[in-house]
Structure formats: structure tokens, C-alpha cells
Scaffold this motif. Structure first.
Motif, mmCIF file in Angstrom:
data_model
loop_
_atom_site.group_PDB
_atom_site.id
_atom_site.type_symbol
_atom_site.label_atom_id
_atom_site.label_comp_id
_atom_site.label_asym_id
_atom_site.label_seq_id
_atom_site.Cartn_x
_atom_site.Cartn_y
_atom_site.Cartn_z
ATOM 1 N N ILE A 45 0.679 -0.706 -0.090
ATOM 2 C CA ILE A 45 -0.082 -0.046 0.071
ATOM 3 C C ILE A 45 0.527 1.632 0.157
ATOM 4 C CG2 ILE A 45 -0.195 0.195 2.149
ATOM 5 C CD1 ILE A 45 -2.710 0.709 -0.318
ATOM 6 N N ASP A 46 2.381 1.024 0.739
ATOM 7 C CA ASP A 46 2.531 1.959 1.126
ATOM 8 C C ASP A 46 3.338 2.698 -0.722
ATOM 9 O OD1 ASP A 46 2.883 2.542 3.618
ATOM 10 O OD2 ASP A 46 4.462 2.202 3.703
ATOM 11 N N ASN A 47 3.719 1.431 -1.802
ATOM 12 C CA ASN A 47 3.966 1.812 -2.525
ATOM 13 C C ASN A 47 2.846 2.534 -4.174
ATOM 14 O OD1 ASN A 47 6.030 -1.864 -2.578
ATOM 15 N ND2 ASN A 47 6.576 0.548 -2.440
ATOM 16 N N LEU A 48 2.326 2.574 -3.682
ATOM 17 C CA LEU A 48 0.965 2.157 -4.375
ATOM 18 C C LEU A 48 0.704 3.651 -4.173
ATOM 19 C CD1 LEU A 48 -0.459 0.949 -6.185
ATOM 20 C CD2 LEU A 48 -2.955 0.783 -5.225
ATOM 21 N N THR A 49 0.305 3.753 -2.296
ATOM 22 C CA THR A 49 0.331 5.530 -2.512
ATOM 23 C C THR A 49 1.531 7.107 -3.038
ATOM 24 O OG1 THR A 49 -0.956 4.635 -0.813
ATOM 25 C CG2 THR A 49 -0.442 6.686 -0.410
ATOM 26 N N SER A 50 2.706 5.771 -2.633
ATOM 27 C CA SER A 50 3.854 7.026 -3.097
ATOM 28 C C SER A 50 3.444 6.821 -4.886
ATOM 29 C CB SER A 50 4.943 6.394 -2.742
ATOM 30 O OG SER A 50 5.007 6.096 -1.492
ATOM 31 N N PHE A 51 3.194 5.962 -5.631
ATOM 32 C CA PHE A 51 3.388 5.839 -6.724
ATOM 33 C C PHE A 51 1.915 6.933 -7.179
ATOM 34 C CE2 PHE A 51 1.103 4.872 -10.896
ATOM 35 C CZ PHE A 51 2.056 4.698 -11.754
ATOM 36 N N CYS A 52 1.029 6.938 -6.493
ATOM 37 C CA CYS A 52 -0.633 7.921 -6.992
ATOM 38 C C CYS A 52 -0.131 9.102 -6.650
ATOM 39 C CB CYS A 52 -1.244 7.721 -5.738
ATOM 40 S SG CYS A 52 -2.612 6.238 -6.545
ATOM 41 N N LYS A 53 0.523 9.798 -5.755
ATOM 42 C CA LYS A 53 1.197 11.212 -5.108
ATOM 43 C C LYS A 53 2.135 11.123 -6.318
ATOM 44 C CE LYS A 53 1.576 10.753 -0.005
ATOM 45 N NZ LYS A 53 2.297 10.280 1.450
ATOM 46 N N LEU A 54 3.076 10.372 -6.553
ATOM 47 C CA LEU A 54 4.054 10.635 -7.627
ATOM 48 C C LEU A 54 3.635 10.865 -9.424
ATOM 49 C CD1 LEU A 54 6.934 10.724 -8.887
ATOM 50 C CD2 LEU A 54 6.808 8.404 -9.448
ATOM 51 N N ILE A 55 2.108 10.268 -9.706
ATOM 52 C CA ILE A 55 1.981 11.078 -10.951
ATOM 53 C C ILE A 55 0.336 11.839 -10.860
ATOM 54 C CG2 ILE A 55 1.894 8.733 -11.878
ATOM 55 C CD1 ILE A 55 -0.821 7.777 -10.901
ATOM 56 N N GLY A 56 0.299 12.677 -9.139
ATOM 57 C CA GLY A 56 -0.272 13.443 -8.867
ATOM 58 C C GLY A 56 -1.977 13.354 -8.262
#
Length: 78
Positions: A45-56
Motif C-alpha cells: 500500500i505504501d508503494n501504491l500510495t507513493s506512486f499515486c502521489k508521484l503522478i498527482g
């Protein structure tokens, strides 16, 4: 819950990011990211959350990456 890995890859590409760019943001190696993107390693979930933040994307938009969106409210009135 299954992730839509094609959507993850499409969003990465649409945002002009390489696997190396995403891996750096997630603080993992590029090869570790590639394994996740190709479904050989599970996403955290941390990876996916960070990915979402990265792409806005905000936290309420994370559901776009699930094949069965657990965040959608269903009406099962019968």
C-alpha cells in the motif's frame, strides 16, 4: 484485490516517467519496480500510495488501479 497493472504502466508512461524514475521515488531499485509493474512481485500500500502521489493523484483516487474497486459504493437493493 487485484491491481490493474496495465493501468499503472499506462499512467506512468502518460506522465512521462521511466521505470527508473518511479523506482527512485519509491526508494527501490528499477528491477524491483519492474517486477511489481509486471505482476511478479506484490505492491505494498505504501508503494501504491507513493506512486499515486508521484503522478498527482490524491488518496481518494487510488481505486482507479484496482480491477474490483473496493472504494466504490455499490447499491445492492433488490
Amino acid at each position: 484485490m487485484k491491481l490493474n497493472l496495465k493501468r499503472i504502466k499506462a499512467e506512468r508512461i502518460a506522465n512521462g516517467l521511466t521505470q527508473a524514475d518511479v523506482a527512485e521515488a519509491l526508494k527501490i531499485t528499477r528491477s524491483s519496480y519492474a517486477l511489481r509493474e509486471n505482476g511478479h512481485t506484490n505492491w505494498t500500500i505504501d508503494n501504491l500510495t507513493s506512486f499515486c502521489k508521484l503522478i498527482g493523484l490524491g488518496p481518494n483516487e487510488i481505486g482507479i488501479f484496482f480491477l474490483d474497486n473496493p472504494f466504490e459504493k455499490t447499491n445492492k437493493a433488490g
